[in-house]
Design an enzyme around this catalytic site. Sequence first.
Site, PDB file in Angstrom:
ATOM      1  NE  ARG A  39      -9.377 -43.913 -56.705  1.00 20.70           N
ATOM      2  CZ  ARG A  39     -10.371 -44.767 -56.671  1.00 20.70           C
ATOM      3  NH1 ARG A  39     -10.978 -45.141 -57.795  1.00 20.70           N
ATOM      4  NH2 ARG A  39     -10.775 -45.281 -55.536  1.00 20.70           N
ATOM      5  N   GLY A 377     -12.396 -49.095 -49.702  1.00 18.71           N
ATOM      6  CA  GLY A 377     -12.364 -50.462 -49.167  1.00 18.71           C
ATOM      7  C   GLY A 377     -11.097 -50.792 -48.391  1.00 18.71           C
TER       8      GLY A 377
END
Length: 396
Positions: A39, A377
């Site tokens: 990330r 998600g």
Amino acid sequence: MTKPFKTLDDIGEVAGRRVLVREDLNVPMADGRVTDDTRLRATLATVTELADKGAIVLVLAHFGRPKGQPSAEFSLEQIVAPYADVLGRPVRFIDWEGAEGAVAALSAGDIAVLENTRFFGGEEKNDPAVVARFAALGDLYVNDAFSAAHRAHASTEGLARALPAFAGRAMEAELDALEKALGKPEHPVAAVVGGAKVSTKLDVLKHLVGKVDHLIIGGGMANTFLAARGVDVGKSLCEHDLASVADEIMAAADAARCTVHLPYDVVVAKEFRADPPTRTVNVHEVAADEMILDVGPAAVESLADVLKNCRTLVWNGPMGAFETPPFDTATVALARTAAALTQDGSLVSVAGGGDTVAALNQAGVGDQFTFVSTAGGAFLEWMEGRELPGVAALTR
Ligand code: ADP
Ligand code: MG
């Protein structure tokens, strides 16, 4: 091609201007160290481009779930040093206390990480007061965190309405890939949906049958569909109570001219552990004390033929219990086929999902798909056809 959102190409002169950049710095840590810096690396393009153009780069991010309570445990201060290593430049840290003064002291080209946005209870409530507090620190807003875009929070949605808003490079790449895969894809389109349970992906399946030409169902969820068709799946993971839902999905697929592919041969075992005795059988030959743990080789071969005739593939969920050998065989084989077709230029392939990314990496093809989303998600909500508030706010 004009895009439905503004990008860094549209941002204009940024030298000396304060740019609030929403990133995803929510990295896994153990013993004070970052265990996976994927990330952090994903922010590089946007943050360095803005800094090189002389912007004052103010990175906004959440970290963990502090529930509105400041604490050392959830402070972003601890990721500043590892982040500086990844960026290869100095990174400053700015606490909420006295943030205005600290920001005012920065110069063109400086990069600073602001403290955890979730130290404000109003962040997750998209509270206008918190939006105003963030907005007061910047002149422009860049959202580069697709993985947080499914939440309408102050730092993801509110700010996009409070300041001139632009998509960062990682956000732009993700949105471009998703558009190519399901927005305006080249047909025929195949979707591979696997994983453990139908119940977690009902909305994904319902959305996909109206979008794709081939729906390939694998993993534990295939058992639910097979059982609904009267197949005895023995001791397999199976949601028998969802038989009528499985029937509805298959009927909706028929109506939409979407071909549903269920495995016709499977790999079974009596024990769920590494390298147990296995049998490869027709789905009608599963014994009462056996579990289906992978799709069989004949089915994999015919699925490879389906992919060869498709132009676009979207993939979520492994075909088998891939963490436990040899039940990664079908997933690895199909992933390699998709990767080879992508490299040949005949297939646009987009994949996402926590376990799916792990499975593709295990197959050694994580970098050979057109795009692999690590967004979890947000990726799944996009596969359900939902509007993501953080994206919608950029496209207004
Ligand atoms: P993702 O994280 O990519 O969305 P899921 O979480 O839905 O994927 O599913 C992954 C899980 O599904 C894996 O842990 C895998 O072991 C499990 N799984 C796949 N096939 C089977 C099967 N036949 N029986 C039991 N578990 C399975
Ligand atoms: Mg998972």
